[in-house]
Enzyme design. Sequence first.
Site, short mmCIF file in Angstrom:
data_model
loop_
_atom_site.label_atom_id
_atom_site.label_comp_id
_atom_site.label_asym_id
_atom_site.label_seq_id
_atom_site.Cartn_x
_atom_site.Cartn_y
_atom_site.Cartn_z
N SER A 41 53.75 67.31 26.08
CA SER A 41 53.29 67.65 24.73
C SER A 41 54.39 67.25 23.75
CB SER A 41 53.01 69.15 24.63
OG SER A 41 52.43 69.44 23.38
N GLU A 42 53.99 66.61 22.65
CA GLU A 42 54.96 65.98 21.75
C GLU A 42 56.01 66.94 21.20
OE1 GLU A 42 52.36 64.48 18.72
OE2 GLU A 42 52.25 66.38 17.66
N ASN A 43 55.68 68.24 21.15
CA ASN A 43 56.64 69.20 20.62
C ASN A 43 57.66 69.65 21.65
OD1 ASN A 43 54.25 70.38 21.75
ND2 ASN A 43 54.90 72.36 21.00
N SER A 61 61.82 64.24 22.80
CA SER A 61 60.41 64.18 23.12
C SER A 61 59.80 62.86 22.62
CB SER A 61 59.68 65.36 22.48
OG SER A 61 58.33 65.36 22.86
#
Lengths: 221, 222
Positions: B46-48, B88
């Site tokens: 997940s990008e976060n 990330s």
Amino acid sequence: MIDKRVRSLAEAVAGIPDGAVVLCAGFGGAGLPNALCEAVIEQGARNLTIVANNAGTGRTGLAALLAAGRVKRIICSFPRSSGSVVFEELYATGRIELELVPQGIISERMRCAAAGLGGFYSPVSVGTRLADGKEHREIDGRMYVLEKPLKGDVALLAADRGDRWGNLTYRKSARNFNPTMAMAASLSIAQVRRLVEVGEIDPEMVITPGIFVDRLVEVPG
Amino acid sequence: MPLKRRQIAWRAAQDLADGAYVNLGIGLPTLVSDFLPADREIVLHSENGVLGVGPAPGDNEVDWDLINAGKQPITLVTGGSYVHHTDSFLIIRGGHLDLALLGAFEVSEKGDLANWTTDDPGFPPGVGGAMDLAVGAKEIRVLVEHTTRAGAPRIRRQCGYPLTAAAVVRRIYTDLAVIDVTAAGLVVRELVDDLDFPALQAKTEATLRQAPDMKALRAPPV
């Protein structure tokens, strides 16, 4: 003796000048320095440029600072999310400028500033409207655009634990933009859930070393 | 019968390789996490800053420090880890992800992707991580309903909406078909049972070719 702890939110945000570029950490509802944002309203700085992934939700934190009319410009990757009512109203009525930057480019531009670099070439946005006006350069057969560093005058951070040296830990995905923003501003201010004694944080667990932090204030919750 | 949204996600999940690192975009692709094949280890990013996204938490397990790109609470699988945002996106941009499954407004016959703005003036634009993902992952596949609610084709000769990235999409999963973007154009690999090829073409602006071994697109009721 090094002691970066301050006793109040007012002390934490003291001296932020009008027109400052303020890096505001967090993603969605995680890792947001809401108490610091609200303290800036009281502190009084105006004409701020905010750098944040989202443009605030509800009426608290960054949204409250926007609602108070203190922000002239926001640099953001995803301003609209459910509950971003304050931003949407300001945007619709032309009362805030928006610079839209891809999410990874915002963070890499800040890292670049933190690392003392003059910019970097990125393949992101090539062939799209967001590359308009940027210097293009082909390197080893691939096209890139020049992205410039993005430095903050101030960073507002939210961490889990912190000590008087300014060493910080985070919880889970609340880490997000905090470590990069801590490194990329002249004055980095953290709200921490718990202040602990120097030495209580295992050195292997420190994510942001105190060298990057100037002030910290305890805000439980 | 056209596939339902969850069935499109189920179909996309069947192609995930054992050991793959995969990013799921917000919206339809997020549903793919419900259908990971049980016999494979697939690490969701997940990008976060989450590697190893697990199932949604139970009501008593919600932790608002642990969310996904859609800002919804998630869990972490055993073996999962956290990184900060810059790392990330290094993972995203640096070609470390095997695959990103993304949503779309439109896809062109060359694999151009439009998924970040419709230029609706009443709607501030948001790009999020879409452009980073579209150029960074080793492979991009799109999950999208074949037409808009009004029946307009989403698979077009050229995208009408502003591009997210040019010539990046390799495979398209829709409610009607599985389509590969190839050097020779769009090739239909699978088609739902009760639609013939000319009927699919009629719902598609770009020219389609039929794979010689085109199969039926079927999904269980999920």
